[in-house]
Each structure stands twice: as C-alpha cells, then as structure tokens.
Scaffold this active site. Structure first.
Site, PDB file in Angstrom:
ATOM      1  NE  ARG A  30      -3.978  -2.076   2.198  1.00 12.37           N
ATOM      2  CZ  ARG A  30      -4.739  -2.458   3.226  1.00 12.37           C
ATOM      3  NH1 ARG A  30      -4.632  -1.836   4.393  1.00 12.37           N
ATOM      4  NH2 ARG A  30      -5.603  -3.440   3.100  1.00 12.37           N
ATOM      5  NE  ARG A  34      -6.810   4.615   2.042  1.00 11.45           N
ATOM      6  CZ  ARG A  34      -7.508   3.907   2.917  1.00 11.45           C
ATOM      7  NH1 ARG A  34      -8.661   4.363   3.378  1.00 11.45           N
ATOM      8  NH2 ARG A  34      -7.049   2.741   3.333  1.00 11.45           N
ATOM      9  NE  ARG A  43      -9.094   7.141  -6.761  1.00  8.99           N
ATOM     10  CZ  ARG A  43      -9.476   6.537  -5.638  1.00  8.99           C
ATOM     11  NH1 ARG A  43      -8.584   5.890  -4.911  1.00  8.99           N
ATOM     12  NH2 ARG A  43     -10.720   6.580  -5.226  1.00  8.99           N
ATOM     13  CG  ASP A  79      -9.505  -3.504  -4.405  1.00  5.79           C
ATOM     14  OD1 ASP A  79      -9.243  -2.822  -3.394  1.00  5.79           O
ATOM     15  OD2 ASP A  79     -10.364  -4.410  -4.404  1.00  5.79           O
ATOM     16  CE1 TYR A 154     -13.881  -7.774   1.126  1.00  4.85           C
ATOM     17  CE2 TYR A 154     -12.022  -8.835   0.078  1.00  4.85           C
ATOM     18  CZ  TYR A 154     -12.522  -7.888   0.942  1.00  4.85           C
ATOM     19  OH  TYR A 154     -11.667  -7.058   1.621  1.00  4.85           O
TER      20      TYR A 154
END
Length: 362
Positions: A30, A34, A43, A79, A154
C-alpha cells in the site's frame, strides 16, 4: 507474447532469487495510496475501481512512491476485486466499507453463474507498459492478485466480514459448492496474473487478506490446494513469487507449502521465529517483512531501533540456514495517516550501509 525486460542489479529480484543484493531491498505494501498527497490529487473525483482501469492513472499512481521514497520496487496499483470486475462481476468499492457484491454467491446455481475471466485485461497491460517505461533496470515491478480464499469470502459474505460466518458455514456444510467456487476463482486469478506476467512484471504477490481467520486444518483442506494451483500455474514464468497473509502466524508453515519463493510475515511474529515455522515444512525461503505499520508514527529513533532489530532477526535466520534472504517490508500496508516523510526516512535508514551490513550474511 511476453514483454519481459532485463533487470540488472535489481535488489528485490536478486534477494527473492536467493542471491546477494547490492543493498537491502525494501518496498511497502500500500505504498501507492492514501498516505501521499499526490495520490489524493490525481484520484479526485475518480472511483477506486475506475482508477484501476485507466492505464495512465494506474501507471502514475504506481510510480509515485518510487519517485518519492526510493523504494526498490513498485507494486502494481490494483485491488483484490479487480479481476472479478474484469470478469464481469457486479462489484463496487464503497467508501468506509470496502468491496460490496451486488449478488452474493451461496449456491451451486450462483457458482455456475459466476463469470470467469478468460481473456487479457488490456487496460492493466497498457498501464504496466507505462510503468516499465519509467522504472530503471534496478527497480522491480511487482504484480498483484488476491488469493482465492479472500475473493471467495467477499463473494459469499457479499462484502467485508468480521467473522466470515457464511463463508465458514458454506465451506463445511456444502463443500461441493465451496470447491466449485474455488476452482472458478482460480481460473480468474490465473488469467489476471497472466496478463501482468505477459506485460512484463518482475515478480508477483498473492495476497490472502482473510486467511488468518482459519484454523490450520481448514486452511490445509479448503484453501492450500488452490493457492498451490495458482503458484504452479505461473511457475513457468520464472519470476519470483511472493505469498502473504494477515494474522497468519499459525499458518506460515502451511502457507509456505503453496510454492512461493518468498514468504511475507506480518508484524505479529518475529522474523526469526517465522523462519523456523516456514523451514519446518518447506525448507529455507526468502523472508519478507515485517515492521509494524503503526510504528512509522513513532519517530525516527523508534523506527531505527525496530529496523535494526528486524534486520538482525533476518540475519540470524540466514546464518542458521533457516532463510535464503530478506526483503524489508511492513507487516501489512502503509496506514493512510502515515506522514510521507516518515516513509522516506524509513527507506533511507534501511538502505544505509551500516544497517545493510547487519541485515545480510558476511
């Protein structure tokens, strides 16, 4: 046709293949995300999944941390659910929640109706070409895919779950449905990884986010054969394969049997202890990890001491013949609140000659 380039003196690739690298290789899960203001800027107004299918944006986000932090590898911005989306599954990433499925998969009919990715993903391949055009021969590009168990969870839960109760119930009560689902997911993951490998990535990581919720017995019965299948499928590429899961300290030995050259270790298990668990089932492998991501908030001296400790654990494992090398990483992903300068500083500390000497065998 493969776009394989020749990497020269690339620390991550050398370490992953059991050779002595020119410096301690480091990259962070990661790292493209962010924590970087430049990421938030590019983004703006663009959804996560849309970002993963825009080649120029995909390349730009992947490259940002390499430019800023001098890490030894870029990790493909993607992702876990991207291959499902590419196959035609209706999935969205909801802010504050994560991936959400329009229709959960809980029966034989649901599994049979689940689309399988049976083609390349040209947007991802084009993005990889843009990344490779900027990387130096010393900088590796790591491809990425979610492992079949995590994708299955998921799909069955319909989204993120704290307990994975529907997943475990289906696994035990309807094993025929479970195995059919895992086989379909393997086909999709293999196709997604083939796109990346053919486009020229230098290594791949299979990431099992939720495997740590399983017992060792259940992991061996319901998950391990499918991770093995994926690693076997991509073995002919000859590129290093990395396996990582969160909260999987008790599963490290079993996970190592899946066939990767590199085993990622989260921050909960000391690196030398992890090496013992891995060695007991699979012999020596290259270790990846394992600084606690939260400690990047603790200041330079704490980070320096933790880096030295982790490097010493890695050196000790190699000296005892329990590991073939060490790639420095976090024990999971960069937290979004992490100051970017703390990441840059950590990379610099890891790369410093004195620290490097303590991390490798003489």
């Amino acid at each position: 046709m493969s776009a394989r380039r020749t990497v020269v003196d690339a620390p991550l690739v050398d370490a992953a293949l059991g050779r002595t690298p020119s410096r301690m290789p480091v990259w962070f899960m990661r790292q493209a995300g962010r924590s970087l203001p430049e990421y938030r800027k590019v983004r703006e107004g663009i959804s996560m999944l849309d970002s993963c299918f825009r080649p120029e944006l995909l390349a730009e986000i992947t490259l940002q941390p390499v430019r800023r932090h001098d890490v030894d590898a870029a990790i493909l911005f993607s992702d876990i659910v991207v291959p499902l989306k590419a196959a035609g599954v209706e999935v969205d990433i909801v802010a504050g929640r994560g991936p959400v499925m329009e229709r959960p998969v809980r029966s034989t009919e649901d599994v049979q109706a689940l689309p399988i990715l049976d083609h390349d993903v040209p947007e991802v391949a084009e993005g990889i070409a843009g990344i490779l055009a900027e990387l130096s021969p010393q900088q590796a590009l790591i491809g990425f895919a979610g492992a079949p168990f995590t994708l299955a969870s998921y799909l069955i839960e319909g989204g993120p779950s704290k307990n994975h109760e529907r997943t475990k119930a289906l696994m035990h009560a309807q094993p025929h449905v479970w195995h059919a689902l895992m086989n379909r997911l393997c086909s999709t993951i293999e196709a997604f990884l083939r796109t990346q490998i053919d486009a020229g990535v230098d290594a791949v990581q299979l990431f099992d986010s939720w495997a740590g919720f399983l017992t060792k017995r259940d992991y061996r019965t319901f998950v391990l054969p499918y991770s093995q299948r994926i690693f076997d499928e991509i073995a002919a590429s000859g590129i290093p394969r990395i396996h990582f899961g969160v909260g999987t300290g008790e599963l490290l030995g079993a996970m190592a049997e899946a066939g990767s050259e590199v085993m990622g270790v989260d921050w909960r298990v000391p690196l030398d202890q992890a090496a013992h668990r891995i060695y007991a089932t699979s012999g020596p492998k290259v270790l990846q990890g394992n600084l606690d991501p939260a400690l990047l908030h603790a200041g330079r001296e704490v980070v320096r001491e933790e880096i030295a400790r982790i490097c010493e654990e890695g050196r000790r494992a190699q000296a005892e013949g329990l590991a073939r090398g060490h790639i420095f990483n976090l024990g999971h992903g960069v937290l979004p609140t992490t100051p970017p300068e703390a990441i840059t500083e950590a990379v610099d500390l890891i790369h410093r000659e004195g620290v490097f000497r303590s991390c490798v065998m003489p």
